[in-house]
Design a protein around this motif. Structure first.
Motif, PDB file in Angstrom:
ATOM      1  N   LEU A  78      39.130  45.264  25.329  1.00 34.62           N
ATOM      2  CA  LEU A  78      37.941  46.054  25.636  1.00 34.62           C
ATOM      3  C   LEU A  78      36.925  45.222  26.412  1.00 34.62           C
ATOM      4  O   LEU A  78      36.438  45.640  27.469  1.00 34.62           O
ATOM      5  N   LEU A  79      36.603  44.043  25.912  1.00 33.90           N
ATOM      6  CA  LEU A  79      35.595  43.197  26.546  1.00 33.90           C
ATOM      7  C   LEU A  79      36.060  42.686  27.908  1.00 33.90           C
ATOM      8  O   LEU A  79      35.276  42.644  28.862  1.00 33.90           O
ATOM      9  N   ALA A  80      37.331  42.310  28.014  1.00 29.63           N
ATOM     10  CA  ALA A  80      37.860  41.831  29.291  1.00 29.63           C
ATOM     11  C   ALA A  80      37.877  42.947  30.327  1.00 29.63           C
ATOM     12  O   ALA A  80      37.576  42.719  31.503  1.00 29.63           O
ATOM     13  N   THR A  81      38.198  44.154  29.911  1.00 30.83           N
ATOM     14  CA  THR A  81      38.194  45.284  30.837  1.00 30.83           C
ATOM     15  C   THR A  81      36.778  45.608  31.290  1.00 30.83           C
ATOM     16  O   THR A  81      36.553  45.913  32.463  1.00 30.83           O
ATOM     17  N   PHE A  82      35.828  45.546  30.382  1.00 26.83           N
ATOM     18  CA  PHE A  82      34.425  45.754  30.746  1.00 26.83           C
ATOM     19  C   PHE A  82      33.995  44.721  31.785  1.00 26.83           C
ATOM     20  O   PHE A  82      33.404  45.058  32.817  1.00 26.83           O
ATOM     21  N   PHE A  83      34.322  43.456  31.536  1.00 24.99           N
ATOM     22  CA  PHE A  83      34.003  42.370  32.469  1.00 24.99           C
ATOM     23  C   PHE A  83      34.701  42.598  33.811  1.00 24.99           C
ATOM     24  O   PHE A  83      34.089  42.443  34.868  1.00 24.99           O
ATOM     25  N   LEU A  84      35.965  42.976  33.774  1.00 25.97           N
ATOM     26  CA  LEU A  84      36.745  43.228  34.988  1.00 25.97           C
ATOM     27  C   LEU A  84      36.152  44.390  35.790  1.00 25.97           C
ATOM     28  O   LEU A  84      36.085  44.336  37.018  1.00 25.97           O
ATOM     29  N   THR A  85      35.692  45.420  35.118  1.00 29.50           N
ATOM     30  CA  THR A  85      35.087  46.562  35.798  1.00 29.50           C
ATOM     31  C   THR A  85      33.787  46.157  36.485  1.00 29.50           C
ATOM     32  O   THR A  85      33.521  46.569  37.617  1.00 29.50           O
ATOM     33  N   ILE A  86      33.004  45.334  35.819  1.00 31.35           N
ATOM     34  CA  ILE A  86      31.758  44.852  36.427  1.00 31.35           C
ATOM     35  C   ILE A  86      32.062  44.005  37.662  1.00 31.35           C
ATOM     36  O   ILE A  86      31.420  44.166  38.710  1.00 31.35           O
ATOM     37  N   ILE A  87      33.048  43.122  37.561  1.00 34.64           N
ATOM     38  CA  ILE A  87      33.431  42.298  38.712  1.00 34.64           C
ATOM     39  C   ILE A  87      33.926  43.183  39.852  1.00 34.64           C
ATOM     40  O   ILE A  87      33.572  42.968  41.014  1.00 34.64           O
ATOM     41  N   SER A  88      34.739  44.169  39.529  1.00 34.41           N
ATOM     42  CA  SER A  88      35.273  45.076  40.549  1.00 34.41           C
ATOM     43  C   SER A  88      34.149  45.829  41.253  1.00 34.41           C
ATOM     44  O   SER A  88      34.163  45.978  42.478  1.00 34.41           O
ATOM     45  N   ARG A  89      33.187  46.288  40.489  1.00 37.59           N
ATOM     46  CA  ARG A  89      32.062  47.011  41.083  1.00 37.59           C
ATOM     47  C   ARG A  89      31.192  46.090  41.932  1.00 37.59           C
ATOM     48  O   ARG A  89      30.690  46.490  42.983  1.00 37.59           O
ATOM     49  N   PHE A  90      31.040  44.838  41.501  1.00 37.26           N
ATOM     50  CA  PHE A  90      30.285  43.865  42.286  1.00 37.26           C
ATOM     51  C   PHE A  90      30.986  43.587  43.611  1.00 37.26           C
ATOM     52  O   PHE A  90      30.357  43.607  44.674  1.00 37.26           O
ATOM     53  N   PHE A  91      32.299  43.329  43.564  1.00 43.59           N
ATOM     54  CA  PHE A  91      33.050  43.078  44.798  1.00 43.59           C
ATOM     55  C   PHE A  91      33.047  44.302  45.708  1.00 43.59           C
ATOM     56  O   PHE A  91      32.978  44.166  46.931  1.00 43.59           O
ATOM     57  N   ALA A  92      33.124  45.486  45.128  1.00 46.06           N
ATOM     58  CA  ALA A  92      33.108  46.710  45.927  1.00 46.06           C
ATOM     59  C   ALA A  92      31.780  46.847  46.669  1.00 46.06           C
ATOM     60  O   ALA A  92      31.756  47.212  47.846  1.00 46.06           O
TER      61      ALA A  92
ATOM     62  N   THR B 168      44.148  47.114  40.989  1.00 48.87           N
ATOM     63  CA  THR B 168      44.998  45.922  41.064  1.00 48.87           C
ATOM     64  C   THR B 168      44.614  44.903  40.000  1.00 48.87           C
ATOM     65  O   THR B 168      45.483  44.240  39.440  1.00 48.87           O
ATOM     66  N   GLY B 169      43.328  44.790  39.697  1.00 47.35           N
ATOM     67  CA  GLY B 169      42.868  43.810  38.721  1.00 47.35           C
ATOM     68  C   GLY B 169      43.260  44.129  37.290  1.00 47.35           C
ATOM     69  O   GLY B 169      43.460  43.232  36.474  1.00 47.35           O
ATOM     70  N   ILE B 170      43.388  45.399  36.984  1.00 44.91           N
ATOM     71  CA  ILE B 170      43.701  45.822  35.609  1.00 44.91           C
ATOM     72  C   ILE B 170      45.152  45.493  35.254  1.00 44.91           C
ATOM     73  O   ILE B 170      45.531  45.481  34.078  1.00 44.91           O
ATOM     74  N   PHE B 171      45.952  45.194  36.255  1.00 47.42           N
ATOM     75  CA  PHE B 171      47.370  44.913  36.059  1.00 47.42           C
ATOM     76  C   PHE B 171      47.611  43.842  34.997  1.00 47.42           C
ATOM     77  O   PHE B 171      48.531  43.960  34.184  1.00 47.42           O
ATOM     78  N   THR B 172      46.786  42.818  34.971  1.00 41.11           N
ATOM     79  CA  THR B 172      46.996  41.716  34.027  1.00 41.11           C
ATOM     80  C   THR B 172      46.684  42.099  32.587  1.00 41.11           C
ATOM     81  O   THR B 172      47.135  41.426  31.657  1.00 41.11           O
ATOM     82  N   LEU B 173      45.930  43.171  32.390  1.00 39.09           N
ATOM     83  CA  LEU B 173      45.530  43.565  31.036  1.00 39.09           C
ATOM     84  C   LEU B 173      46.352  44.706  30.451  1.00 39.09           C
ATOM     85  O   LEU B 173      46.259  44.981  29.255  1.00 39.09           O
TER      86      LEU B 173
ATOM     87  N   LYS C 248      46.162  51.501  20.937  1.00 37.99           N
ATOM     88  CA  LYS C 248      44.789  51.015  20.744  1.00 37.99           C
ATOM     89  C   LYS C 248      44.336  50.191  21.951  1.00 37.99           C
ATOM     90  O   LYS C 248      43.185  50.308  22.399  1.00 37.99           O
ATOM     91  N   ILE C 249      45.223  49.350  22.471  1.00 37.10           N
ATOM     92  CA  ILE C 249      44.881  48.537  23.642  1.00 37.10           C
ATOM     93  C   ILE C 249      44.622  49.431  24.849  1.00 37.10           C
ATOM     94  O   ILE C 249      43.656  49.224  25.590  1.00 37.10           O
ATOM     95  N   ALA C 250      45.470  50.438  25.049  1.00 39.71           N
ATOM     96  CA  ALA C 250      45.278  51.364  26.161  1.00 39.71           C
ATOM     97  C   ALA C 250      43.943  52.103  26.024  1.00 39.71           C
ATOM     98  O   ALA C 250      43.214  52.289  27.011  1.00 39.71           O
TER      99      ALA C 250
ATOM    100  N   THR D 257      40.578  51.910  28.514  1.00 43.94           N
ATOM    101  CA  THR D 257      39.895  53.108  28.997  1.00 43.94           C
ATOM    102  C   THR D 257      38.400  53.052  28.676  1.00 43.94           C
ATOM    103  O   THR D 257      37.556  53.325  29.542  1.00 43.94           O
ATOM    104  N   ILE D 258      38.077  52.699  27.456  1.00 43.99           N
ATOM    105  CA  ILE D 258      36.671  52.630  27.047  1.00 43.99           C
ATOM    106  C   ILE D 258      35.939  51.515  27.803  1.00 43.99           C
ATOM    107  O   ILE D 258      34.778  51.683  28.197  1.00 43.99           O
ATOM    108  N   GLY D 259      36.617  50.389  28.047  1.00 45.13           N
ATOM    109  CA  GLY D 259      36.013  49.301  28.819  1.00 45.13           C
ATOM    110  C   GLY D 259      35.655  49.740  30.230  1.00 45.13           C
ATOM    111  O   GLY D 259      34.592  49.385  30.763  1.00 45.13           O
ATOM    112  N   ILE D 260      36.529  50.532  30.851  1.00 44.27           N
ATOM    113  CA  ILE D 260      36.246  51.051  32.192  1.00 44.27           C
ATOM    114  C   ILE D 260      35.076  52.020  32.148  1.00 44.27           C
ATOM    115  O   ILE D 260      34.180  51.974  32.998  1.00 44.27           O
TER     116      ILE D 260
END
Length: 144
Positions: free
Chosen positions: A55-69, A82-87, A117-119, A123-126
């Motif tokens: 959850l926390l890593a996905t939240f962080f990844l979403t913020i990074i993705s939005r920043f890069f966008a 593409t970034g979510i692939f690792t999680l 639960k991970i899936a 979703t909630i992190g995004i």
């Protein structure tokens, strides 16, 4: 941890090829996946469970993705998908299917529940990452 960062970048860039990410965005999409994976490892080392770390890593990844966008003036999906692939819990899906096929219903239920639960955490992190106003990302990139 440096080796895992590099391997996460390679895996993410391979996935970026599959999704036809423009070559100018390969570095940023690969970096997004690698940072997402490293953040997951850090949260796990801090004592978070697998689901909470996802959850926390996905939240962080979403913020990074939005920043890069915002920084690169591209759609966020270029970096997020593409970034979510690792999680994504691919091994969990595999093992749940394996246990189902061999008839080990107790292991199937345990692994399937954990994977579900991970899936859900992903979703909630995004969703949490997209709840931050876009103006904030534009303001951050304007100062860069």
């Amino acid at each position: 941890m440096i080796l895992q960062f590099i391997l996460a970048m390679i895996a993410t860039s391979s996935f970026a090829v599959l999704f036809c990410v423009p070559k100018k965005q390969f570095l940023f999409s690969s970096l997004t996946g690698a940072l997402g994976w490293i953040s997951y490892l850090i949260f796990c080392k801090l004592g978070c469970g697998i689901v909470t770390a996802s959850l926390l890593a996905t939240f962080f990844l979403t913020i990074i993705s939005r920043f890069f966008a915002a920084l690169r003036k591209n759609p966020v999906t270029l970096y997020l998908v593409t970034g979510i692939f690792t999680l994504v819990p691919g091994a969990g899906i595999y093992y749940a299917s394996y246990y189902f096929i061999i008839g080990d219903m107790a292991s199937f239920a345990a692994k399937g529940t954990e994977t579900f639960k991970i899936a859900g955490a992903i979703t909630i992190g995004i969703i949490f990452g997209f709840s931050i106003p876009q103006k904030l990302f534009h303001a951050l990139t304007a100062s860069c």
